[in-house]
Design a protein around this motif. Structure first.
Motif, mmCIF file in Angstrom:
data_model
loop_
_atom_site.group_PDB
_atom_site.id
_atom_site.type_symbol
_atom_site.label_atom_id
_atom_site.label_comp_id
_atom_site.label_asym_id
_atom_site.label_seq_id
_atom_site.Cartn_x
_atom_site.Cartn_y
_atom_site.Cartn_z
ATOM 1 N N GLY A 1 0.178 11.888 3.242
ATOM 2 C CA GLY A 1 -0.284 11.128 2.036
ATOM 3 C C GLY A 1 -0.022 9.801 2.102
ATOM 4 N N GLU A 2 0.833 9.417 2.760
ATOM 5 C CA GLU A 2 1.065 7.853 3.020
ATOM 6 C C GLU A 2 0.104 7.230 4.158
ATOM 7 O OE1 GLU A 2 2.775 5.662 1.094
ATOM 8 O OE2 GLU A 2 4.616 5.922 1.318
ATOM 9 N N SER B 1 -6.635 3.837 3.763
ATOM 10 C CA SER B 1 -7.661 3.219 2.576
ATOM 11 C C SER B 1 -7.453 1.864 2.305
ATOM 12 C CB SER B 1 -7.405 3.976 1.317
ATOM 13 O OG SER B 1 -7.647 5.319 1.534
ATOM 14 N N GLY B 2 -6.059 1.232 2.702
ATOM 15 C CA GLY B 2 -5.794 -0.081 2.396
ATOM 16 C C GLY B 2 -6.400 -0.952 3.644
ATOM 17 N N ARG C 1 -2.918 6.697 2.402
ATOM 18 C CA ARG C 1 -2.819 5.485 1.282
ATOM 19 C C ARG C 1 -3.346 4.095 2.366
ATOM 20 N NH1 ARG C 1 0.289 8.767 -1.832
ATOM 21 N NH2 ARG C 1 2.183 8.234 -0.446
ATOM 22 N N ARG D 1 -6.723 8.370 10.403
ATOM 23 C CA ARG D 1 -7.364 9.605 9.844
ATOM 24 C C ARG D 1 -7.510 10.557 10.974
ATOM 25 N NH1 ARG D 1 -10.882 6.053 6.437
ATOM 26 N NH2 ARG D 1 -9.828 5.821 4.293
ATOM 27 N N TRP E 1 0.797 -1.314 -0.127
ATOM 28 C CA TRP E 1 0.020 0.017 -0.114
ATOM 29 C C TRP E 1 0.771 1.342 -0.084
ATOM 30 C CZ3 TRP E 1 -3.180 -2.168 4.576
ATOM 31 C CH2 TRP E 1 -3.957 -3.417 4.085
ATOM 32 N N TYR E 2 2.118 1.194 0.278
ATOM 33 C CA TYR E 2 2.914 2.328 0.259
ATOM 34 C C TYR E 2 3.183 2.754 -1.392
ATOM 35 C CZ TYR E 2 4.236 1.482 5.138
ATOM 36 O OH TYR E 2 4.309 1.256 6.436
ATOM 37 N N ALA E 3 3.350 4.105 -1.352
ATOM 38 C CA ALA E 3 3.781 4.624 -2.486
ATOM 39 C C ALA E 3 5.202 4.306 -3.049
ATOM 40 C CB ALA E 3 3.534 6.192 -2.446
#
Length: 202
Positions: free
Chosen positions: A175-176, A182-183, A179, A197, A84-86
């Motif tokens: 941002g991480e 969301s995962g 993400r 969040r 899930w990491y960018a």
């Protein structure tokens, strides 16, 4: 507890609110028979006392009065996949909330035990969402209640030390974190996603 200072909240009021919202935990004690744990509903009072009850037959019960024990409450948790990491090169981890309350324990008298039973039932009945009239101890016949009281014991732990791990990926970029949340949410771990969040409730 986790050594990373990023995962320390320091907000005792917020942590206590989490403990109260869960209302269930574990009492750990070293006994002459070795380490033992009891699972029980818990009441965290405003004066820094944790009240609970156990079956008299529980292996922990005979050793609690006058002992120093550890109450542990587990909050939401979730596996965090590295996919899930960018950016590449990350590893999986586990996010979680864990609270520890340590202190001396004393046994409650019958009136104190009855108060524990009443207060737990009142708290939980007020949380029941199905509607209808809340259940009350008054509906239990006196002989049944006396029999139940003979089978359990009430205790109060005076909190002298608190420790916590609140591991919500807060050491990562916003941002991480988004993400990862969301995962986690896609895996059905909604409570953990919300904490990631929003952080702990104020």
């Amino acid at each position: 507890m986790h050594p990373n200072p990023h995962f320390r909240s320091g907000d005792a009021a917020a942590l206590d609110a989490v403990a109260r919202s869960i209302g269930f935990g574990m009492i750990f004690l070293t006994t002459p028979d070795g380490p033992r744990v009891a699972h029980t509903p818990l009441l965290l009072d405003d004066d820094g006392t944790i009240r609970f009850h156990l079956a008299r037959a529980n292996a922990v019960t005979p050793h609690l009065d006058g002992a120093r024990a550890l109450a542990c409450i587990n909050g939401p948790d979730a596996y965090v996949s590295a996919r899930w990491y960018a950016s590449p090169g990350e590893v999986p981890t586990w996010n979680y909330v864990a609270l520890e309350y340590e202190g001396p324990v004393r046994r409650l008298d019958d009136a104190g035990l009855m108060a524990v039973l009443h207060d737990i039932a009142t708290r939980e009945e007020n949380r029941v969402a199905s509607g209808g009239r809340p259940w009350s101890m008054d509906t239990v016949a006196a002989p049944v209640l006396r029999g139940m009281m003979r089978a359990i014991a009430g205790f109060a732990l005076t909190v002298e030390d608190r420790r916590e791990t609140v591991k919500l990926a807060q050491h990562k970029s916003p941002g991480e974190v988004a993400r990862l949340a969301s995962g986690v949410e896609a895996e059905g771990r909604h409570a953990m996603a919300r904490l990631m969040r929003e952080g702990l409730p104020a």
